[in-house]
Design an enzyme around this catalytic site. Structure first.
Site, PDB file in Angstrom:
ATOM      1  N   CYS A 206       0.862  -1.185   0.000  1.00  0.00           N
ATOM      2  CA  CYS A 206       0.000   0.000   0.000  1.00  0.00           C
ATOM      3  C   CYS A 206       0.896   1.231   0.000  1.00  0.00           C
ATOM      4  O   CYS A 206       2.062   1.136  -0.390  1.00  0.00           O
ATOM      5  CB  CYS A 206      -0.974  -0.021   1.188  1.00  0.00           C
ATOM      6  SG  CYS A 206      -0.182  -0.025   2.805  1.00  0.00           S
TER       7      CYS A 206
ATOM      8  N   ASN B 121       2.335   1.367   4.330  1.00  0.00           N
ATOM      9  CA  ASN B 121       2.671   0.095   4.990  1.00  0.00           C
ATOM     10  C   ASN B 121       2.407   0.167   6.502  1.00  0.00           C
ATOM     11  O   ASN B 121       3.112  -0.442   7.296  1.00  0.00           O
ATOM     12  CB  ASN B 121       4.124  -0.344   4.716  1.00  0.00           C
ATOM     13  CG  ASN B 121       4.452  -1.774   5.177  1.00  0.00           C
ATOM     14  OD1 ASN B 121       5.573  -2.058   5.585  1.00  0.00           O
ATOM     15  ND2 ASN B 121       3.491  -2.674   5.135  1.00  0.00           N
TER      16      ASN B 121
ATOM     17  N   CYS C 125      -1.345   0.763   7.420  1.00  0.00           N
ATOM     18  CA  CYS C 125      -2.783   0.479   7.574  1.00  0.00           C
ATOM     19  C   CYS C 125      -3.215  -0.774   6.803  1.00  0.00           C
ATOM     20  O   CYS C 125      -3.537  -1.802   7.399  1.00  0.00           O
ATOM     21  CB  CYS C 125      -3.631   1.667   7.115  1.00  0.00           C
ATOM     22  SG  CYS C 125      -3.377   3.151   8.097  1.00  0.00           S
ATOM     23  N   ARG C 126      -3.234  -0.686   5.466  1.00  0.00           N
ATOM     24  CA  ARG C 126      -3.828  -1.772   4.673  1.00  0.00           C
ATOM     25  C   ARG C 126      -2.906  -2.973   4.483  1.00  0.00           C
ATOM     26  O   ARG C 126      -3.325  -4.120   4.710  1.00  0.00           O
ATOM     27  CB  ARG C 126      -4.247  -1.231   3.290  1.00  0.00           C
ATOM     28  CG  ARG C 126      -5.418  -0.269   3.344  1.00  0.00           C
ATOM     29  CD  ARG C 126      -5.581   0.488   2.048  1.00  0.00           C
ATOM     30  NE  ARG C 126      -4.474   1.440   1.837  1.00  0.00           N
ATOM     31  CZ  ARG C 126      -4.318   2.205   0.779  1.00  0.00           C
ATOM     32  NH1 ARG C 126      -5.200   2.128  -0.202  1.00  0.00           N
ATOM     33  NH2 ARG C 126      -3.304   3.041   0.681  1.00  0.00           N
ATOM     34  N   SER C 127      -1.679  -2.746   4.006  1.00  0.00           N
ATOM     35  CA  SER C 127      -0.838  -3.913   3.687  1.00  0.00           C
ATOM     36  C   SER C 127      -0.419  -4.720   4.919  1.00  0.00           C
ATOM     37  O   SER C 127      -0.283  -5.948   4.805  1.00  0.00           O
ATOM     38  CB  SER C 127       0.365  -3.531   2.820  1.00  0.00           C
ATOM     39  OG  SER C 127       1.185  -2.573   3.429  1.00  0.00           O
TER      40      SER C 127
ATOM     41  N   ASP D   5      -8.058   3.825   1.143  1.00  0.00           N
ATOM     42  CA  ASP D   5      -7.093   4.225   2.164  1.00  0.00           C
ATOM     43  C   ASP D   5      -7.871   4.656   3.412  1.00  0.00           C
ATOM     44  O   ASP D   5      -8.611   5.638   3.372  1.00  0.00           O
ATOM     45  CB  ASP D   5      -6.270   5.396   1.599  1.00  0.00           C
ATOM     46  CG  ASP D   5      -5.192   5.842   2.553  1.00  0.00           C
ATOM     47  OD1 ASP D   5      -5.213   5.415   3.727  1.00  0.00           O
ATOM     48  OD2 ASP D   5      -4.331   6.623   2.126  1.00  0.00           O
TER      49      ASP D   5
HETATM   50  P1  4NP Z   1      -1.746   2.755   4.114  1.00  0.00           P
HETATM   51  O1  4NP Z   1      -2.380   4.102   4.722  1.00  0.00           O
HETATM   52  O2  4NP Z   1      -1.228   3.118   2.752  1.00  0.00           O
HETATM   53  O3  4NP Z   1      -2.906   1.823   4.059  1.00  0.00           O
HETATM   54  O4  4NP Z   1      -0.661   2.325   5.088  1.00  0.00           O
HETATM   55  C1  4NP Z   1      -1.661   5.284   4.834  1.00  0.00           C
HETATM   56  C2  4NP Z   1      -0.830   5.491   5.907  1.00  0.00           C
HETATM   57  C3  4NP Z   1      -0.148   6.687   6.037  1.00  0.00           C
HETATM   58  C4  4NP Z   1      -0.303   7.672   5.077  1.00  0.00           C
HETATM   59  C5  4NP Z   1      -1.129   7.456   4.000  1.00  0.00           C
HETATM   60  C6  4NP Z   1      -1.809   6.259   3.871  1.00  0.00           C
HETATM   61  N1  4NP Z   1       0.374   8.911   5.229  1.00  0.00           N
HETATM   62  O5  4NP Z   1       0.146   9.799   4.389  1.00  0.00           O
HETATM   63  O6  4NP Z   1       1.154   9.077   6.153  1.00  0.00           O
END
Ligand code: 4NP
Length: 148
Positions: free
Chosen positions: A9, A12, A14-16, A122
């Site tokens: 994602c 790294n 939240c989702r992955s 997201d």
């Molecule tokens: P992820 O979510 O891609 O599912 O881990 C996010 C985590 C952090 C951020 C964006 C998306 N960020 O902008 O810090």
């Protein structure tokens, strides 16, 4: 030889990490290696987001030991399949591919299932989005695990 699957994602956190934990729980660790990474480098070395840890825990999974890392070009050699959570992740990964073989390894996670959505949203800015994200990833991983 183990099949090696990488979940990717943006952050790294939240989702992955959820995708890594969920798929790991559905496969034989002797046969399948699962890892995750982010296309961005904002949270390297950090634990998963507490909201992902909580939703995983609510479903009986512990993802606390995972640590964030950034996707690297060398991951194309290490992994057989690379699953992107959304189109932006997919395009970012593809921009690092050196060969058509690299590019062929990259798929959208939800392309594995027939759902009305093709991207895992997201949830970073949506505290209420984590259960939905869990369910989408879980559905895809059930299908993936059956085929592995
Ligand atoms: P992820 O979510 O891609 O599912 O881990 C996010 C985590 C952090 C951020 C964006 C998306 N960020 O902008 O810090």
């Amino acid at each position: 030889m183990k099949t090696k699957v990488l979940m990717v994602c943006l952050g790294n956190i939240c989702r992955s990490p959820l995708a890594e934990g969920i798929l790991q729980d559905k496969v034989d660790p002797e046969k399948v290696f699962v890892d995750s990474a982010g296309t961005g480098g904002y949270h390297i070395g950090k634990s998963p987001d507490p909201r992902s840890i909580t939703v995983a825990h609510n479903h009986g999974l512990n993802i606390e030991k995972q640590r964030c890392r950034q996707f690297q070009k060398s991951d194309f050699e290490k992994f057989d399949v690379i699953y992107a959570m959304d189109r932006s992740n997919l395009n970012n990964i593809l921009s690092l591919a050196n060969t058509p073989e690299d590019a062929k390894k990259v798929k959208l996670l939800l392309a594995e299932v027939e759902l009305p959505v093709i991207e895992v949203p997201d949830p970073y800015w949506d505290d209420n989005g984590f259960e939905k994200v869990f369910q989408l990833i879980d559905t895809a991983c059930t299908s993936i695990a059956k085929k592995l």
